[in-house]
Design an enzyme around this catalytic site. Sequence first.
Site, PDB file in Angstrom:
ATOM      1  CG  ASP A  16      -0.024   0.334  13.036  1.00  0.00           C
ATOM      2  OD1 ASP A  16       0.254   0.095  11.848  1.00  0.00           O
ATOM      3  OD2 ASP A  16      -1.196   0.466  13.445  1.00  0.00           O
ATOM      4  CB  SER A  17       3.823  -2.584   9.663  1.00  0.00           C
ATOM      5  OG  SER A  17       4.619  -1.464   9.342  1.00  0.00           O
TER       6      SER A  17
ATOM      7  CG  ASP B 191       0.785   4.007  11.374  1.00  0.00           C
ATOM      8  OD1 ASP B 191       0.131   4.838  10.718  1.00  0.00           O
ATOM      9  OD2 ASP B 191       1.128   2.898  10.913  1.00  0.00           O
TER      10      ASP B 191
ATOM     11  CE  LYS C 107      -0.072   5.183   7.778  1.00  0.00           C
ATOM     12  NZ  LYS C 107      -0.924   4.098   8.310  1.00  0.00           N
TER      13      LYS C 107
ATOM     14  CD  GLU D 199      -4.887   1.387  10.432  1.00  0.00           C
ATOM     15  OE1 GLU D 199      -5.859   0.681  10.769  1.00  0.00           O
ATOM     16  OE2 GLU D 199      -3.734   0.944  10.315  1.00  0.00           O
TER      17      GLU D 199
ATOM     18  CD  GLU E 146      -2.690  -1.709   4.035  1.00  0.00           C
ATOM     19  OE1 GLU E 146      -2.577  -0.760   4.836  1.00  0.00           O
ATOM     20  OE2 GLU E 146      -2.253  -2.852   4.278  1.00  0.00           O
TER      21      GLU E 146
END
Length: 271
Positions: free
Chosen positions: A51-52, A90, A120, A122, A189
Amino acid sequence: MSVHKEIKRITTRTLQDFKQEGVKISMLTAYDFSMAKIIDSAGIDVILVGDSASNVMAGHETTLPITLEQMIYHASSVVRGVQRALVVVDLPFGYYQGNSRLALESAIRIMKEAGAHAVKLEGGSEIRESIERILTAGIPVMGHLGLTPQSIYKFGTYTVRAKEDTEARKLIEDAILLEKTGCFAIVLEKIPAQLATTVAQKVQIPVIGIGAGGGVDGQVLVSHDMLGITKEFQPRFLRRYLNMYDEVQSAVKQYVDDVKSRNFPNSEEQY
Ligand code: KIV
């Protein structure tokens, strides 16, 4: 007889084998067909449609604004360019937190509409229910702990996480919980290298670090950062392998000069 050489695809099983054999896992982000094709052909193990994309593709300050539809668009473009790597996507902010039914629906859309291989998410214990529900559909889940950019407004800063004992202990507990819940790998991270090494030793699943030192099972970077497309972002953990911003800028300057000076096109570059 087929003239095509069989390409052996990377699976979640391959990554598990890599960990057992001590082979480090390489992972980079990609958001479009052309870059995914180059990165895959270079032998990367995992491609993350992060999602970057919200930052490096769309120019947002955070990863929060990107939508599921936009992630599916990026992911489907990437999948079309990939022959070998495992493609992980993501789940964007707002499509899984506090709602396991929505989490499952979002993950299914990513798998079905983009052709991705895994998702993925978070977070740790707070999103356990969402992870469990996604796994019931047979969708592989990668965890993500430490600095989790979707929670930036809770943290207030992008500095190193889990330097204090309490947060470090919670991170270890969360990693163990993600493994028990059924995640096939975990991204860590921006946490102290020693803590990341401890986590990688405590769990059997692969641990892939970004700014988490060399004691983990693999490394991930945002491709725009390691290729030097982003210029201002210079954290200590980043190694730049190319200076694409300057290279592309100087090529474009040359093109502009050539057009203005009538050097391009020449007599051979026309019909
Ligand atoms: O979105 C992303 O690019 C990521 C990496 C930083 C791991 O989650």
